[in-house]
Design an enzyme around this catalytic site. Structure first.
Site, PDB file in Angstrom:
ATOM      1  N   GLY A  52       0.831  -1.198   0.000  1.00  7.97           N
ATOM      2  CA  GLY A  52       0.000   0.000   0.000  1.00  7.97           C
ATOM      3  C   GLY A  52       0.861   1.242   0.000  1.00  7.97           C
ATOM      4  O   GLY A  52       2.056   1.186   0.328  1.00  7.97           O
ATOM      5  N   GLU A  98      -2.686   2.812   5.769  1.00  8.09           N
ATOM      6  CA  GLU A  98      -2.628   3.892   4.770  1.00  8.09           C
ATOM      7  C   GLU A  98      -3.507   5.075   5.183  1.00  8.09           C
ATOM      8  O   GLU A  98      -3.140   6.231   4.971  1.00  8.09           O
ATOM      9  CB  GLU A  98      -3.038   3.382   3.386  1.00  8.09           C
ATOM     10  CG  GLU A  98      -2.171   2.238   2.837  1.00  8.09           C
ATOM     11  CD  GLU A  98      -0.674   2.477   2.943  1.00  8.09           C
ATOM     12  OE1 GLU A  98      -0.234   3.642   2.904  1.00  8.09           O
ATOM     13  OE2 GLU A  98       0.054   1.471   3.088  1.00  8.09           O
TER      14      GLU A  98
HETATM   15 ZN   LIG Z   1       3.351   3.331   5.623  1.00 14.13          ZN
END
Ligand SMILES: [Zn+2]
Length: 171
Positions: free
Chosen positions: A46, A136
């Site tokens: 991510g 994230e």
């Molecule tokens: Zn990170």
């Protein structure tokens, strides 16, 4: 497409709350594509826009890290609206390389946001996907995963990165 530079711990953009994206235009779509390419190249599961020095609420995720076609996706203005359970597992971050520490995350989350065409997205995620989404989305709030560690551990990691940055600027 372009591979972008990933900021490291100590950079001010990483601790800033990112602003919502008001208009999803070609610039946003290009940024998402570049982020996916950067994430695949890193390689990582991510990435968030603040990590490439864009303080906007955009994340990209691909649990296959580019191995499976069509697995990568982006969420604009993602928000967790439900969470359940708790899993403690090792976690790392492209902005804090070579550090892996145990972090507790919800086992399940529901996330809403927009896709790159501005359509509403609702994602129900569990386990690793839930962990990546939480990680994230934390970035969008200026929070690195080391903030979940004990102050002692966190300060040791911060000191290590400060020393590395100083070494780099001297050489
Ligand atoms: Zn990170």
């Amino acid at each position: 497409m372009a591979v972008l530079n990933i900021l490291k711990l100590g950079h001010p953009t990483l601790v800033k709350k990112a602003a919502p994206i008001e208009v999803i235009d070609d610039g946003v779509r290009r940024l998402a594509k570049d982020m996916i390419e950067t994430m695949h190249g890193a390689p990582g599961l991510g990435l968030s826009a603040p990590q490439v020095d864009v303080s906007r609420r955009l994340i990209t995720v691909d649990l296959s890290v580019g191995e499976k076609e069509g697995e990568a996706f982006a969420i604009v203005n993602p928000e967790i609206f439900e969470q359940e359970g708790k899993v403690i597992r090792d976690e790392g971050c492209l902005s804090v390389p070579e550090v892996f520490e145990k972090v507790a995350r919800p086992q399940k989350v529901k996330v809403k946001g927009l896709d790159l065409d501005g359509r509403e997205l609702i994602i129900e995620a569990a386990d690793l996907m839930a962990r990546v989404l939480c990680h994230e989305i934390d970035h969008l709030n200026g929070k690195l995963f080391i903030e979940w560690l004990s102050p002692l551990k966190r300060n040791l990691i911060k000191k290590k990165f400060k020393r590395q940055a100083e070494k780099k600027s001297r050489s």
